[in-house]
Design a protein around this motif. Sequence first.
Motif, PDB file in Angstrom:
ATOM      1  N   ASP A 206     -16.400  10.014  18.697  1.00  0.00           N
ATOM      2  CA  ASP A 206     -16.223   8.648  19.188  1.00  0.00           C
ATOM      3  C   ASP A 206     -16.223   7.696  17.995  1.00  0.00           C
ATOM      4  O   ASP A 206     -17.246   7.505  17.335  1.00  0.00           O
ATOM      5  N   MET A 207     -15.050   7.102  17.734  1.00  0.00           N
ATOM      6  CA  MET A 207     -14.915   6.181  16.611  1.00  0.00           C
ATOM      7  C   MET A 207     -14.893   4.717  17.050  1.00  0.00           C
ATOM      8  O   MET A 207     -14.776   3.829  16.216  1.00  0.00           O
ATOM      9  N   GLY A 208     -14.966   4.462  18.333  1.00  0.00           N
ATOM     10  CA  GLY A 208     -15.060   3.078  18.799  1.00  0.00           C
ATOM     11  C   GLY A 208     -13.752   2.451  19.213  1.00  0.00           C
ATOM     12  O   GLY A 208     -13.745   1.511  20.022  1.00  0.00           O
ATOM     13  N   THR A 209     -12.618   2.918  18.659  1.00  0.00           N
ATOM     14  CA  THR A 209     -11.290   2.444  19.078  1.00  0.00           C
ATOM     15  C   THR A 209     -10.318   3.609  18.986  1.00  0.00           C
ATOM     16  O   THR A 209     -10.579   4.616  18.314  1.00  0.00           O
ATOM     17  N   ASP A 210      -9.185   3.435  19.644  1.00  0.00           N
ATOM     18  CA  ASP A 210      -8.090   4.370  19.474  1.00  0.00           C
ATOM     19  C   ASP A 210      -7.379   4.097  18.153  1.00  0.00           C
ATOM     20  O   ASP A 210      -7.612   3.077  17.486  1.00  0.00           O
ATOM     21  N   HIS A 219     -11.933  -2.323  12.163  1.00  0.00           N
ATOM     22  CA  HIS A 219     -12.436  -2.364  10.792  1.00  0.00           C
ATOM     23  C   HIS A 219     -13.529  -1.304  10.641  1.00  0.00           C
ATOM     24  O   HIS A 219     -14.377  -1.138  11.515  1.00  0.00           O
ATOM     25  N   THR A 220     -13.526  -0.621   9.525  1.00  0.00           N
ATOM     26  CA  THR A 220     -14.454   0.499   9.344  1.00  0.00           C
ATOM     27  C   THR A 220     -15.901   0.075   9.560  1.00  0.00           C
ATOM     28  O   THR A 220     -16.683   0.803  10.189  1.00  0.00           O
ATOM     29  N   ASP A 221     -16.262  -1.081   9.088  1.00  0.00           N
ATOM     30  CA  ASP A 221     -17.627  -1.573   9.241  1.00  0.00           C
ATOM     31  C   ASP A 221     -17.723  -2.689  10.276  1.00  0.00           C
ATOM     32  O   ASP A 221     -18.543  -3.610  10.136  1.00  0.00           O
ATOM     33  N   ALA A 222     -16.923  -2.616  11.323  1.00  0.00           N
ATOM     34  CA  ALA A 222     -16.928  -3.648  12.360  1.00  0.00           C
ATOM     35  C   ALA A 222     -18.326  -3.797  12.970  1.00  0.00           C
ATOM     36  O   ALA A 222     -18.978  -2.796  13.279  1.00  0.00           O
ATOM     37  N   PRO A 223     -18.791  -5.009  13.159  1.00  0.00           N
ATOM     38  CA  PRO A 223     -20.147  -5.214  13.686  1.00  0.00           C
ATOM     39  C   PRO A 223     -20.273  -4.926  15.174  1.00  0.00           C
ATOM     40  O   PRO A 223     -21.377  -4.726  15.672  1.00  0.00           O
ATOM     41  N   GLY A 224     -19.165  -4.908  15.909  1.00  0.00           N
ATOM     42  CA  GLY A 224     -19.255  -4.796  17.353  1.00  0.00           C
ATOM     43  C   GLY A 224     -19.265  -3.387  17.907  1.00  0.00           C
ATOM     44  O   GLY A 224     -19.150  -3.211  19.126  1.00  0.00           O
ATOM     45  N   ILE A 225     -19.408  -2.379  17.057  1.00  0.00           N
ATOM     46  CA  ILE A 225     -19.401  -1.003  17.536  1.00  0.00           C
ATOM     47  C   ILE A 225     -20.834  -0.455  17.568  1.00  0.00           C
ATOM     48  O   ILE A 225     -21.752  -1.053  17.000  1.00  0.00           O
ATOM     49  N   THR A 226     -21.008   0.693  18.205  1.00  0.00           N
ATOM     50  CA  THR A 226     -22.351   1.256  18.334  1.00  0.00           C
ATOM     51  C   THR A 226     -22.787   1.940  17.036  1.00  0.00           C
ATOM     52  O   THR A 226     -21.974   2.229  16.150  1.00  0.00           O
ATOM     53  N   THR A 227     -24.057   2.223  16.948  1.00  0.00           N
ATOM     54  CA  THR A 227     -24.595   2.922  15.787  1.00  0.00           C
ATOM     55  C   THR A 227     -23.951   4.299  15.626  1.00  0.00           C
ATOM     56  O   THR A 227     -23.623   4.718  14.511  1.00  0.00           O
ATOM     57  N   HIS A 230     -20.310   3.946  14.354  1.00  0.00           N
ATOM     58  CA  HIS A 230     -20.291   3.611  12.924  1.00  0.00           C
ATOM     59  C   HIS A 230     -20.668   4.828  12.086  1.00  0.00           C
ATOM     60  O   HIS A 230     -20.056   5.093  11.042  1.00  0.00           O
ATOM     61  N   ALA A 231     -21.638   5.591  12.532  1.00  0.00           N
ATOM     62  CA  ALA A 231     -22.034   6.798  11.804  1.00  0.00           C
ATOM     63  C   ALA A 231     -20.892   7.803  11.744  1.00  0.00           C
ATOM     64  O   ALA A 231     -20.686   8.468  10.715  1.00  0.00           O
ATOM     65  N   ASN A 232     -20.129   7.918  12.822  1.00  0.00           N
ATOM     66  CA  ASN A 232     -18.987   8.829  12.823  1.00  0.00           C
ATOM     67  C   ASN A 232     -17.907   8.385  11.833  1.00  0.00           C
ATOM     68  O   ASN A 232     -17.304   9.215  11.148  1.00  0.00           O
TER      69      ASN A 232
END
Length: 272
Positions: A206-210, A219-227, A230-232
């Motif tokens: 799970d990378m947060g977006t398609d 954005h790789t370090d987008a603030p609106g994604i889960t921990t 971001h770790a993935n």
Amino acid sequence: MTNLSSITTGRSPLAVDAFSLGLQSKSVARKRASAKARHLIAFALLVSLGGITHAEQPPTLSPATTAAAANLVDIRALVPDIAEDIKYAGRDNFVGAPVDGYRAPACLLLRPVAEALARVERELRTRQLRLKIWDCYRPARAVAHFVRWAHDLSDQRTKAQHYPTLDKSKLLGDYIAPVSGHSRGATIDLTLQRCAADGRHCTPLDMGTDFDFFDVRAHTDAPGITTVQHANRLLLRDAMAREGFRNYPLEWWHYTLTPEPTPHTLYDVPVQ
């Protein structure tokens, strides 16, 4: 997939038209078949775009007409079972149709880039992880197809999936550029999968977006994604960095081998 790190981001409609009607036009290519003429077109493009940010030498369009002549190799010649879903060879992409220049769903890369990517894949497999590739080398004619699509504001078929929060008129410039680093043969769009012990049953992390999601969440370090998301992304970034690939921070899936083997050369041979 869009912005080119070695060229300034400021662009005008004239620059887009110059690329679409000059560099990419087949009729112009037939009339100006010599390498010298194509060099002049590419140089004029760079002037219209406002110059180059990290090198003084402008890119040229290679005279190569085949993958072999361009030293492009299929990654599956090195890793026969690497996972691929080459988006621009089909309809599951932001254009909603097969893209010009993609005659087969294949990942072509300059040989040193393919060899580095194969090393990434081999290392990941020791940890029950694998790559999944969406795009590799991209013909210059494909980029022109993107630009034509972006100008057609009536075509909104893929808005919900790829640019739900943006007006399509905003895509040119920030998201779709008239020149792509993919056309230099050293850039890859990909994700990471976790696999079962047998290596055959893999699930994308799970990378947060398609892929090709035009939004700040990509954005790789987008603030609106889960921990976890971001770790993935960082797991993928670290694996790629160990073999010399640099992430484009506005697209978590986008990586370029550094230094590039041919940083001043664009290619337009078809993917087949």
